[in-house]
Motif scaffolding. Structure first.
Motif, PDB file in Angstrom:
ATOM      1  N   GLN A 173      13.477 -11.049  -0.344  1.00 27.62           N
ATOM      2  CA  GLN A 173      13.392 -10.433  -1.666  1.00 27.62           C
ATOM      3  C   GLN A 173      11.973  -9.993  -1.986  1.00 27.62           C
ATOM      4  O   GLN A 173      11.756  -8.922  -2.566  1.00 27.62           O
ATOM      5  N   LEU A 174      11.002 -10.816  -1.608  1.00 27.59           N
ATOM      6  CA  LEU A 174       9.598 -10.484  -1.846  1.00 27.59           C
ATOM      7  C   LEU A 174       9.226  -9.176  -1.163  1.00 27.59           C
ATOM      8  O   LEU A 174       8.562  -8.309  -1.754  1.00 27.59           O
ATOM      9  N   ALA A 226       9.921  -1.452  -3.048  1.00 26.49           N
ATOM     10  CA  ALA A 226      10.390  -0.687  -4.201  1.00 26.49           C
ATOM     11  C   ALA A 226       9.273  -0.455  -5.219  1.00 26.49           C
ATOM     12  O   ALA A 226       9.097   0.670  -5.720  1.00 26.49           O
ATOM     13  N   LYS A 227       8.512  -1.483  -5.522  1.00 24.20           N
ATOM     14  CA  LYS A 227       7.466  -1.398  -6.534  1.00 24.20           C
ATOM     15  C   LYS A 227       6.390  -0.387  -6.160  1.00 24.20           C
ATOM     16  O   LYS A 227       5.867   0.350  -7.016  1.00 24.20           O
ATOM     17  N   ALA A 241       0.816  -1.217   0.000  1.00 25.93           N
ATOM     18  CA  ALA A 241       0.000   0.000   0.000  1.00 25.93           C
ATOM     19  C   ALA A 241       0.848   1.264   0.000  1.00 25.93           C
ATOM     20  O   ALA A 241       0.312   2.378   0.058  1.00 25.93           O
ATOM     21  N   GLY A 242       2.174   1.105  -0.048  1.00 28.30           N
ATOM     22  CA  GLY A 242       3.062   2.263  -0.152  1.00 28.30           C
ATOM     23  C   GLY A 242       3.206   3.068   1.117  1.00 28.30           C
ATOM     24  O   GLY A 242       3.473   4.283   1.072  1.00 28.30           O
ATOM     25  N   LEU A 278      10.847   2.197   3.957  1.00 27.51           N
ATOM     26  CA  LEU A 278      11.176   1.184   4.953  1.00 27.51           C
ATOM     27  C   LEU A 278      12.262   1.710   5.879  1.00 27.51           C
ATOM     28  O   LEU A 278      13.376   1.987   5.439  1.00 27.51           O
ATOM     29  N   LEU A 279      11.923   1.860   7.155  1.00 24.50           N
ATOM     30  CA  LEU A 279      12.876   2.345   8.148  1.00 24.50           C
ATOM     31  C   LEU A 279      13.038   1.299   9.241  1.00 24.50           C
ATOM     32  O   LEU A 279      12.054   0.869   9.852  1.00 24.50           O
ATOM     33  N   PRO A 280      14.274   0.852   9.503  1.00 21.21           N
ATOM     34  CA  PRO A 280      14.489  -0.176  10.518  1.00 21.21           C
ATOM     35  C   PRO A 280      14.393   0.395  11.935  1.00 21.21           C
ATOM     36  O   PRO A 280      14.920   1.464  12.222  1.00 21.21           O
ATOM     37  N   ILE A 281      13.733  -0.366  12.811  1.00 25.13           N
ATOM     38  CA  ILE A 281      13.550   0.076  14.196  1.00 25.13           C
ATOM     39  C   ILE A 281      14.361  -0.750  15.179  1.00 25.13           C
ATOM     40  O   ILE A 281      14.706  -0.266  16.256  1.00 25.13           O
TER      41      ILE A 281
END
Length: 395
Positions: free
Chosen positions: A135-136, A142-143, A118-119, A148-151
């Motif tokens: 990878q999925l 990306a798509k 959902a972006g 994405l931020l790591p916590i």
């Protein structure tokens, strides 16, 4: 400033509670859109009373009925939903801006992936999402132009030490290696021969961090660090031989990045998850997290040394799973969840956790995982095999 609307997947766990603490410090910036919990109905009811989210999601219909009754008594207008699809629905809702993905274990994967598709801005505290579907998950981010931020404190520390232009390519960024620090857990100096006698109460007594039972056991076996190695591979595009683990008992340096010019950048801070949570919520800004600044003058020394795979065989297994690739990390994760649950239920010895994981990895073939269905199928197969192994070992 328009408020950011936050969905917290796993609001009653330690990460969820810390996230709400940070949000409460900045009511002008954030509002809670949805809270979710598995079974802690009373706790999520109190959270809804304080933060007034639009939705609350629990595991099943029985829990939902119980929660609705509490809401009626407390005059809470939050709408109650239940089940795995409801988790995906709130994580991907148009009204939601940010998703804190903090559900422990494989159960956190589908809603985290739904948020990616959902972006959304995803604050990833559920390492299993990347371990199981690497990878999925990265492709979905990306798509769909998700963020994405790591916590996890270690990956968040690495993220803070990377150049602002970093694009998941260590060589282009002049990075030699990524160094994940580990406390070593409660058994760092315990006689190896006595580890088979470890009790659940001893295993969950982490010396530095306040965490849930499962992740505390993973810290004691260092499987937690192994999962973080796999997660680092996907987050930062680092090969297994470019990810090093160093034991650092003080837990003040949360991780480091080594550069080709000889520089070593480290992120330091008190061991409190509110720091990476606040960083993720406000990125690229910085806001008050409620954590006191680190006073280095109070510490006489900082120690570092390499982990002993004889003491921590689960860490070795995680490196092996990453080298094998394919479904191996998902198999590793599933078997570990079953083994840890059995240990916490006194059905399995502490040192048998590694044995269950090793046998499961050795017996189930590592296939490719093209979609979520394939991920969940291999996860289920590994869980069934591991459960049978637990039953045999515990007999």
């Amino acid at each position: 400033m328009q408020k950011q609307r936050i969905c917290i997947l796993g609001s009653t766990g330690s990460i969820g509670v810390s996230t709400l603490d940070v949000i409460a410090r900045h009511p002008e910036r954030y509002e809670v859109f949805a809270l979710t919990a598995h079974s802690q109905v009373q706790k999520i009811a109190q959270q809804c009373l304080e933060f007034g989210p639009r939705f609350a999601v629990v595991a099943n219909e029985a829990r939902a009925k119980e929660l609705k009754e509490m809401f009626a008594e407390l005059k809470i207008s939050t709408q109650v939903l239940f089940g795995s699809q409801a988790l995906c629905d709130v994580a991907s809702a148009d009204e939601c801006d940010v998703v804190m993905a903090a559900i422990v274990g494989a159960a956190g994967l589908p809603p985290s992936l739904a948020a990616a598709e959902a972006g959304k801005r995803i604050l990833l505290a559920n390492k299993e999402a990347l371990v199981m579907s690497g990878q999925l998950f990265i492709d979905a981010v990306a798509k769909n132009k998700a963020t994405l931020l790591p916590i996890d404190s270690e990956h968040n520390a690495i993220f803070q030490c990377l150049p602002s232009t970093f694009q998941r390519d260590l060589q282009v960024s002049g990075i030699e290696k990524i160094i994940l620090t580990a406390s070593g857990g409660p058994f760092l100096h315990r006689d190896i021969g006595s580890l088979s006698d470890v009790t659940p109460a001893e295993a969950i007594a982490h010396p530095n961090w306040v965490m849930g039972r499962k992740i505390s056991v993973d810290s004691a076996t260092m499987m937690n660090k192994g999962l973080e190695v796999i997660e680092a591979h996907w987050l930062f595009g680092a090969a297994h031989d470019k990810i090093e683990v160093l034991i650092h008992p003080q837990s003040l340096i949360h991780s480091m990045v080594s550069y080709s010019d000889g520089s070593l950048l480290a992120q330091l801070g008190n061991p409190d998850m509110r720091t990476p949570i606040a960083y993720g919520l406000a990125y690229p800004e910085r806001i008050n997290s409620g954590v006191e600044a680190l006073d280095l003058s109070q510490f006489l020394q900082l120690n570092f040394f390499k982990p002993n795979f004889e003491r921590f065989p689960c860490l070795r297994l995680a490196y092996e799973a990453l080298r094998v690739g394919g479904a191996a990390p998902a198999i590793l994760n599933a078997a570990n969840e079953i083994a840890v649950e059995a240990f916490l239920s006194a059905k399995l010895g502490f040192m048998q956790i590694e044995a269950v994981v090793a046998e499961t990895l050795g017996q189930i073939a590592s296939s490719s995982l093209p979609d979520l269905t394939a991920v969940l199928e291999i996860d289920q197969e590994a869980r069934q095999f591991a459960s049978h192994t637990v039953a045999r070992m515990g007999a």
